[in-house]
Design a protein around this motif. Structure first.
Motif, mmCIF file in Angstrom:
data_model
loop_
_atom_site.group_PDB
_atom_site.id
_atom_site.type_symbol
_atom_site.label_atom_id
_atom_site.label_comp_id
_atom_site.label_asym_id
_atom_site.label_seq_id
_atom_site.Cartn_x
_atom_site.Cartn_y
_atom_site.Cartn_z
ATOM 1 N N LEU A 29 0.945 -1.159 -0.196
ATOM 2 C CA LEU A 29 0.045 0.008 0.042
ATOM 3 C C LEU A 29 0.657 1.344 0.234
ATOM 4 C CD1 LEU A 29 -2.757 -0.980 2.572
ATOM 5 C CD2 LEU A 29 -3.034 -0.690 -0.070
ATOM 6 N N TYR A 30 2.044 1.048 0.527
ATOM 7 C CA TYR A 30 2.933 2.239 0.392
ATOM 8 C C TYR A 30 3.437 2.645 -0.621
ATOM 9 C CZ TYR A 30 5.990 5.529 2.866
ATOM 10 O OH TYR A 30 6.800 7.105 3.237
ATOM 11 N N LEU A 31 3.806 1.670 -1.418
ATOM 12 C CA LEU A 31 4.507 1.835 -2.711
ATOM 13 C C LEU A 31 3.911 2.898 -3.923
ATOM 14 C CD1 LEU A 31 5.787 -1.752 -3.438
ATOM 15 C CD2 LEU A 31 7.221 0.261 -3.178
ATOM 16 N N PRO A 32 2.383 2.761 -3.874
ATOM 17 C CA PRO A 32 1.923 3.632 -4.804
ATOM 18 C C PRO A 32 1.959 5.149 -4.545
ATOM 19 C CG PRO A 32 0.391 1.805 -4.345
ATOM 20 C CD PRO A 32 1.791 1.699 -3.455
ATOM 21 N N ASN A 33 2.057 5.283 -3.020
ATOM 22 C CA ASN A 33 2.272 6.544 -2.537
ATOM 23 C C ASN A 33 3.699 7.157 -2.800
ATOM 24 O OD1 ASN A 33 1.083 8.849 -0.948
ATOM 25 N ND2 ASN A 33 2.888 8.419 0.562
ATOM 26 N N LEU A 34 4.804 6.260 -2.733
ATOM 27 C CA LEU A 34 6.211 6.748 -3.176
ATOM 28 C C LEU A 34 6.065 7.032 -4.752
ATOM 29 C CD1 LEU A 34 8.276 3.930 -1.021
ATOM 30 C CD2 LEU A 34 7.898 6.661 -0.740
ATOM 31 N N THR A 35 5.341 6.276 -5.505
ATOM 32 C CA THR A 35 5.500 6.447 -7.006
ATOM 33 C C THR A 35 4.746 7.865 -7.348
ATOM 34 O OG1 THR A 35 5.293 3.996 -7.413
ATOM 35 C CG2 THR A 35 4.514 5.598 -9.184
ATOM 36 N N SER A 36 3.654 8.179 -6.458
ATOM 37 C CA SER A 36 3.056 9.483 -6.792
ATOM 38 C C SER A 36 4.226 10.435 -6.126
ATOM 39 C CB SER A 36 1.806 9.606 -5.816
ATOM 40 O OG SER A 36 1.394 10.803 -5.791
ATOM 41 N N ASP A 37 4.817 10.284 -5.191
ATOM 42 C CA ASP A 37 5.936 11.239 -4.671
ATOM 43 C C ASP A 37 7.035 11.548 -5.896
ATOM 44 O OD1 ASP A 37 4.461 11.864 -2.642
ATOM 45 O OD2 ASP A 37 5.864 10.612 -1.145
ATOM 46 N N ILE A 38 7.440 10.456 -6.144
ATOM 47 C CA ILE A 38 8.372 10.596 -7.639
ATOM 48 C C ILE A 38 8.012 11.353 -8.624
ATOM 49 C CG2 ILE A 38 9.686 9.040 -9.300
ATOM 50 C CD1 ILE A 38 10.404 7.203 -7.201
ATOM 51 N N VAL A 54 13.863 8.552 -3.257
ATOM 52 C CA VAL A 54 12.639 7.848 -3.045
ATOM 53 C C VAL A 54 12.569 6.508 -3.802
ATOM 54 C CG1 VAL A 54 10.055 8.127 -3.492
ATOM 55 C CG2 VAL A 54 11.587 10.197 -2.802
ATOM 56 N N GLY A 55 13.454 6.281 -4.703
ATOM 57 C CA GLY A 55 13.579 5.044 -5.549
ATOM 58 C C GLY A 55 14.050 3.939 -4.767
ATOM 59 N N GLY A 56 15.152 4.398 -3.777
ATOM 60 C CA GLY A 56 15.859 3.696 -2.904
ATOM 61 C C GLY A 56 14.801 3.102 -1.961
ATOM 62 N N PHE A 61 11.086 -0.883 0.350
ATOM 63 C CA PHE A 61 9.463 -1.455 0.471
ATOM 64 C C PHE A 61 9.299 -2.708 -0.125
ATOM 65 C CE2 PHE A 61 9.288 2.365 2.983
ATOM 66 C CZ PHE A 61 8.657 2.101 4.093
ATOM 67 N N ALA A 62 9.689 -2.699 -1.386
ATOM 68 C CA ALA A 62 9.437 -3.826 -2.522
ATOM 69 C C ALA A 62 9.961 -4.957 -1.848
ATOM 70 C CB ALA A 62 9.950 -3.524 -3.855
ATOM 71 N N ASN A 270 -0.751 11.584 -8.408
ATOM 72 C CA ASN A 270 -1.767 11.221 -7.573
ATOM 73 C C ASN A 270 -2.847 10.219 -8.434
ATOM 74 O OD1 ASN A 270 -0.643 12.628 -5.695
ATOM 75 N ND2 ASN A 270 -2.404 14.193 -5.443
ATOM 76 N N MET A 271 -2.830 10.743 -9.659
ATOM 77 C CA MET A 271 -3.792 9.771 -10.534
ATOM 78 C C MET A 271 -3.198 8.413 -10.679
ATOM 79 S SD MET A 271 -5.133 10.563 -14.374
ATOM 80 C CE MET A 271 -3.808 9.555 -15.181
ATOM 81 N N ILE A 272 -1.970 8.416 -10.932
ATOM 82 C CA ILE A 272 -1.000 7.251 -11.151
ATOM 83 C C ILE A 272 -1.364 6.324 -9.925
ATOM 84 C CG2 ILE A 272 1.158 6.056 -11.600
ATOM 85 C CD1 ILE A 272 2.116 8.398 -13.239
ATOM 86 N N ALA A 273 -1.133 6.913 -8.530
ATOM 87 C CA ALA A 273 -1.417 6.307 -7.329
ATOM 88 C C ALA A 273 -2.744 5.635 -7.202
ATOM 89 C CB ALA A 273 -0.908 7.089 -6.215
ATOM 90 N N PHE A 274 -3.761 6.615 -7.550
ATOM 91 C CA PHE A 274 -5.207 6.369 -7.502
ATOM 92 C C PHE A 274 -5.287 5.055 -8.372
ATOM 93 C CE2 PHE A 274 -9.448 6.532 -8.277
ATOM 94 C CZ PHE A 274 -10.062 7.017 -7.010
ATOM 95 N N MET A 275 -4.960 4.986 -9.600
ATOM 96 C CA MET A 275 -5.262 3.940 -10.482
ATOM 97 C C MET A 275 -4.654 2.645 -9.821
ATOM 98 S SD MET A 275 -3.967 5.417 -14.066
ATOM 99 C CE MET A 275 -4.446 3.915 -14.931
ATOM 100 N N THR A 276 -3.307 2.710 -9.082
ATOM 101 C CA THR A 276 -2.843 1.507 -8.577
ATOM 102 C C THR A 276 -3.766 1.161 -7.152
ATOM 103 O OG1 THR A 276 -0.654 2.037 -8.965
ATOM 104 C CG2 THR A 276 -0.882 0.607 -7.519
ATOM 105 N N TYR A 277 -4.091 1.894 -6.482
ATOM 106 C CA TYR A 277 -5.322 1.624 -5.582
ATOM 107 C C TYR A 277 -6.476 0.957 -5.834
ATOM 108 C CZ TYR A 277 -2.095 4.249 -2.171
ATOM 109 O OH TYR A 277 -0.936 4.406 -1.417
ATOM 110 N N ALA A 278 -6.819 1.570 -6.948
ATOM 111 C CA ALA A 278 -8.120 1.108 -7.442
ATOM 112 C C ALA A 278 -7.855 -0.272 -7.905
ATOM 113 C CB ALA A 278 -8.489 2.197 -8.757
ATOM 114 N N MET A 279 -6.878 -0.605 -8.618
ATOM 115 C CA MET A 279 -6.780 -2.097 -8.960
ATOM 116 C C MET A 279 -6.647 -2.938 -7.595
ATOM 117 S SD MET A 279 -6.640 -2.388 -12.203
ATOM 118 C CE MET A 279 -7.977 -0.888 -11.836
ATOM 119 N N GLN A 280 -6.105 -2.470 -6.686
ATOM 120 C CA GLN A 280 -5.711 -3.231 -5.466
ATOM 121 C C GLN A 280 -7.225 -3.443 -4.664
ATOM 122 O OE1 GLN A 280 -2.834 -0.864 -3.279
ATOM 123 N NE2 GLN A 280 -1.416 -2.079 -3.597
ATOM 124 N N ILE A 281 -8.147 -2.485 -4.888
ATOM 125 C CA ILE A 281 -9.517 -2.607 -4.201
ATOM 126 C C ILE A 281 -10.151 -3.503 -5.077
ATOM 127 C CG2 ILE A 281 -11.856 -1.354 -4.183
ATOM 128 C CD1 ILE A 281 -10.256 1.186 -3.573
#
Length: 577
Positions: A29-38, A54-56, A61-62, A270-281
């Motif tokens: 769950l934390y990975l999409p948030n880091l993707t959004s920050d990058i 942030v990639g590190g 986390f991965a 945020n949209m990229i992270a939202f798409m990831t969270y949507a897939m997780q849901i």
């Protein structure tokens, strides 16, 4: 399900599995948030250092997610497999102590299915539970909360998507669950027909019923296959439908999110992270759907397993006042015994009354279905009498410790059963401490020494499954020898001489009389031939479950009508000496 799992799984292993699963979900769950920050703070600003930093974190986390997943799978597999092993052990122990009545109620084929297929269903669901059932709701709640944090306006898309998924899941479960439940009974049917075909293959060939049995097997096989095709076809529909829903959700997010980005109401990251969270849901919903489909099948298996484990064993030791057999002279007494099979209207035995002392042989003779095998099955307490009592050494067998009772009775069943291993292994079923000399002596009495000693391997002669490498007469004699190795008060031979020729039969009975140990015990012989029972001290004559005669051969031949009819029928065949 809980009843099946209780006490058969390590709580620490389950706790560890859940803990690692939670670590995996949090990392995922934390990975999409880091993707959004990058994307928001690194890519758009061209800050390479920020991207590396942030990639590190993402890599760490991965790695945590992967390691946690591996540990979770390992512990979940360990817990589920241990549950399966304990279930199989408990079922086997329970079944071994079943009386003949309980075995008849459940059936051998069904017991095999319950010990194998049903246990596997339980294992699979436990594995799914420790992997997905806990993961799905945590991920669903966590991803929904984080998606809402990224953009609460976009979460409105789930108002459309989630009801569609619930409808699809509901339809799948409505049609699939009953079919999954039916598969267990259909598996029973396949095992039943297949087992009958294997054990009766010689009869099938002798009566040229190969095609009939093939058609019979094809019938149950097609029934199972059609059921499986239906249920897995229904399950297969869910995957493309869910994929379509997910793809539609992505399209909706991109279209709606693109407008929000254009209006500067949302960042690209945020949209990229939202798409990831949507897939997780949506994946969480899919996992829950799979679980709710398979749980009813596992629940049906759990009910079948509990039915075996909860079955009350009617033949068991008394709670109090258990007696030990005395070391006095062997003695067998049927004291006005009545016996009725479970559910039968008429008694199988009625008014059986005789007394046998040490050094005496009692023979039981009668027509087919007269109750001969039923009578001797009461001696080691395979069944309990309805009225009267069976007594050994003066003790009612119902009051005697079962282990002590079975030690006091050496039993040769009507059908000779040998186990895979060696001749020595089979002989030690009777007495695990038997020496080679004792085994050879028992083989000699049973007229088995010659064909065993002729083999270079001797007592290490390999016995194949079911004793298939021996003839019927050889198996019968080895089964007799196995009983003779045992030092018992009562020796019971349930029509054990039927596969022997007259000469071997006579030699074996003479050897029993001449043996110092057995000549001082009680010997019970069930026989079809008058020549087998003629020299017994007492002969019990049965007719339709009733004792219609008791005496010596000479007495019965002179005074008993039923015995006279048996003698006359065998004189015509030249069977009586």
């Amino acid at each position: 399900m809980l009843k099946v799992a209780k006490g058969r799984m390590s709580l620490w292993v389950v706790f560890g599995s859940v803990l690692f699963m939670i670590a995996q979900v949090i990392s995922s769950l934390y990975l999409p948030n880091l993707t959004s920050d990058i994307v928001n703070n690194g890519v758009t600003t061209g800050d390479i250092d920020y991207i590396w930093r942030v990639g590190g974190k993402m890599a760490v986390f991965a790695l945590i997610s992967v390691l946690a997943a591996v540990c979770n799978v390992f512990l979940a597999a360990r817990a589920s497999q241990k549950l399966g092993a304990n279930l199989r052990k408990d079922i086997y122990r329970k079944v071994i102590n079943y009386s003949h009545d309980e075995m008849d109620k459940v059936g051998t084929s069904s017991l095999i299915t319950r010990t194998t297929n049903d246990v596997v269903q339980i294992q699979n669901v436990v594995m799914m539970f420790l992997r997905m059932m806990i993961m799905a709701p945590i991920m669903l709640i966590g991803a929904s909360f984080l998606a809402y944090q990224k953009n609460h306006t976009l979460t409105m898309i789930f108002i459309v998507v989630i009801p569609i998924m619930l409808v699809v899941m509901g339809i799948v479960m409505t049609f699939a669950v009953p079919l999954f439940k039916a598969m267990q009974q259909k598996t029973d049917n396949i095992n039943l027909v297949f087992r009958e075909g294997l054990t009766g293959v010689r009869v099938i060939r002798a009566f040229r019923q190969d095609q009939f049995e093939q058609d019979r097997f094809d019938g149950v096989n097609k029934d199972y296959t059609n059921n499986a095709v239906k249920v897995f076809s229904i399950m297969a529909v869910m995957v493309p439908v869910m994929t379509l829903v997910m793809s539609g959700t992505n399209i909706g997010i991109i279209a709606w999110g693109g407008k929000l980005i254009a209006q500067q109401a949302m960042n690209t990251g945020n949209m990229i992270a939202f798409m990831t969270y949507a897939m997780q849901i949506l994946m969480s919903f899919m996992m829950l759907a799979m679980i709710f489909v398979f749980i009813p099948r596992a629940q049906a298996s759990a009910v079948r397993i509990n039915a075996v484990l909860d079955q009350t064993t009617t033949i068991k030791d008394k709670d109090t006042g258990v007696e030990q057999l005395s070391d006095g002279e062997p003695d067998l007494h049927f004291d006005h015994v009545d016996f009725r099979y479970h559910g039968a209207e008429e008694p199988a035995l009625a008014g059986v009354d005789f007394h046998v002392h040490a050094g005496q042989t009692v023979a039981v003779i009668g027509g087919t279905g007269s109750g001969k095998s039923t009578l001797v099955n009461l001696i080691p307490r395979f069944y309990d009498v309805e009225k009267g009592a069976v007594k050994i050494n003066g003790h009612d067998v119902r009051n005697v410790d079962l282990k002590d009772l079975r030690d006091a009775v050496a039993f040769v069943p009507q059908k000779a059963n040998l186990f895979s291993g060696t001749v020595r292994d089979n002989m030690k079923y009777g007495n695990e401490n038997a020496t080679d000399d004792e085994i050879w002596h028992a083989l000699e009495i049973a007229q088995s020494k010659d064909f065993i000693s002729e083999n270079p391997e001797g007592l290490d002669y390999i016995v194949e499954q079911g004793g298939s490498n021996f003839s019927g007469g050889q198996k019968q004699r080895l089964a007799i020898a196995r009983a003779l190795v045992k030092d018992s008060s009562v020796y019971v031979f349930d029509d054990s001489f039927s596969a022997l020729d007259f000469k071997t039969d006579a030699n074996l009975r003479q050897a029993l009389k001449d043996d110092a140990k057995i000549s001082g015990r009680v010997v019970v012989i069930v026989g079809q031939r008058v020549s087998t029972v003629a020299d017994a001290d007492q002969i019990v004559v049965l007719d339709d479950g009733k004792m219609v005669g008791l005496g010596t051969h000479a007495e019965l031949k002179a005074n008993n009508e039923t015995y006279q009819e048996i003698v006359k029928s065998q004189i015509r065949e030249g069977d009586e000496a």
